[in-house]
Design an enzyme around this catalytic site. Structure first.
Site, PDB file in Angstrom:
ATOM      1  CB  SER A 124      59.575  60.346  10.353  1.00 40.75           C
ATOM      2  OG  SER A 124      58.255  60.534   9.912  1.00 40.75           O
ATOM      3  CD  GLU A 240      52.802  65.855   5.035  1.00 45.31           C
ATOM      4  OE1 GLU A 240      53.611  65.130   4.437  1.00 45.31           O
ATOM      5  OE2 GLU A 240      52.832  66.054   6.259  1.00 45.31           O
ATOM      6  CD  GLU A 369      48.357  50.379   8.689  1.00 42.44           C
ATOM      7  OE1 GLU A 369      48.424  49.436   7.896  1.00 42.44           O
ATOM      8  OE2 GLU A 369      49.006  51.438   8.551  1.00 42.44           O
TER       9      GLU A 369
END
Length: 383
Positions: A124, A240, A369
């Site tokens: 990230s 994961e 989302e």
């Protein structure tokens, strides 16, 4: 789908339970970072069960998919970790022995197996979280090195890690998923800086920001082909997400919640007898049962040789929602004792911490989302 264990699987389940009973005392809660954790890790290594998901040729167990399921469920119900070794053991290692070179496997897998080297995940970024293909960290090839510049964030355990597996852009392509390369970075390299992230509970627990300023990475620390890192990272994320269903852990949490509610006063009776609370408890229990069936269905497909695929997004999404609702009910059970964030009424201190860090489960492994978008497109076939 076969739901019952066969005699061999039941015998293995008994073996697992005996092993847990031998090396773990239920009267003394398991705590990470303690001598208990070290003893448990050593017992797993001596038993040959530390890398239970690895292939036999790399030090794994050779267990079937069902045996792995039994192990993870029994350890979760007992309150001890099935997985030791963190990101290196269960995220990097499969990438290494699938896509890495023989030399890389010989160099890195032994220290991952004995837990002597700690790894963190550099995925990230400030502007590339769930939309990971938007990453901006660059790796420029200069001779026999890559020079890496960029920022990684929400990096768990970067402050204690020895190495980081990282994806960086080596080429700008029309398709954003192309031109991304998978690198292994020594955290002691010049130009690596780690800064803590303070979370909702006011503490630095595991999360960090990692800045990379002209960090030189030898080419032999590239995994696989240059520009193919997205394929490796995507496969890693699929597994994961399958591990983020928390089914067995939530089952144990549900049992603790029921016991805590039975011991908590509410009006003239007990909270467990309150119709509104009992209805909430029943609703989350039903959803947990449905999640378990979904997990078993995925298990059956994996046992038949199919990869988890988009179905892992269902497990991740629903597992997160069930976990969060359970921790919310724990807070309702604690009542005013939850206010100081340090209560220990009915042994609920741990649940307050889980409630707070559980907010991050909506983001970890890809936001809820994004998981809904994946489910809509790849499971339901919607445009």
């Amino acid at each position: 789908m076969k739901l019952a264990f066969d005699p061999i699987e039941r015998a293995f389940q008994d073996e697992v339970r005996c092993f847990i009973a031998q090396h773990f005392s239920p009267d003394r809660p398991f705590r990470a970072g303690t001598a208990d954790e070290k003893r448990w890790a050593r017992a797993l290594l001596e038993q040959g069960w530390a890398a239970y998901q690895w292939p036999v040729q790399h030090g794994g167990t050779g267990w079937t998919v069902t045996q792995k399921y039994i192990w993870e469920r029994e350890t979760a119900l007992a309150g001890v970790p099935a997985r030791m070794g963190g990101s290196g053991m269960f995220m990097l290692a499969p990438v290494l022995y699938t896509y890495g070179s023989v030399e890389q496997c010989q160099r890195f897998l032994p220290s991952i197996l004995d837990n002597s080297v700690e790894w963190c995940q550099g995925y990230s970024e400030p502007e590339a979280g769930s939309d990971l293909a938007a990453l901006r960290t660059r790796a420029e090839r200069v001779g026999d090195h890559y020079v890496v510049n960029g920022i990684k964030t929400w990096t768990s355990y970067a402050h204690t890690a020895d190495w980081m597996f990282c994806i960086a852009r080596t080429e700008v392509c029309a398709r954003r998923q192309d031109g991304i390369t998978f690198l292994l970075i020594d955290m002691r390299s010049p130009g690596v800086r780690v800064e803590p992230i303070i979370t909702l509970d006011g503490r630095h627990s595991t999360l960090n920001t990692v800045s990379l300023d002209n960090v030189r990475v030898p080419v032999d620390q590239r995994v696989g082909e240059e520009g193919q890192g997205w394929r490796y990272a995507k496969g890693l994320l699929t597994h994961e997400r399958s591990g983020l269903a928390f089914v067995a852990d939530s089952t144990r949490r549900l049992q603790r919640l029921r016991a805590a509610a039975a011991g908590t006063r509410s009006g003239a009776g007990r909270l467990l007898e309150d119709p509104l609370f009992a209805a909430k408890l029943a609703e989350v229990e039903i959803d947990l049962m449905a999640l378990e069936i979904t997990e078993l269905r995925t298990l059956a497909e994996t046992a038949a040789g199919h990869a988890p695929g988009a179905q892992s997004s269902i497990l991740k999404l629903q597992g997160t929602l069930v976990l969060q609702r359970l921790t919310e009910l724990f807070i309702e059970c604690a009542g005013l004792h939850a206010l100081p964030y340090s209560f220990d009424d009915n042994g609920l201190r741990e649940e307050m911490s889980t409630y707070l860090i559980g907010r991050a489960a909506s983001i970890a492994g890809g936001t809820n989302e994004v998981q809904r978008d994946i489910i809509a497109k790849h499971v339901l076939g919607l445009p």
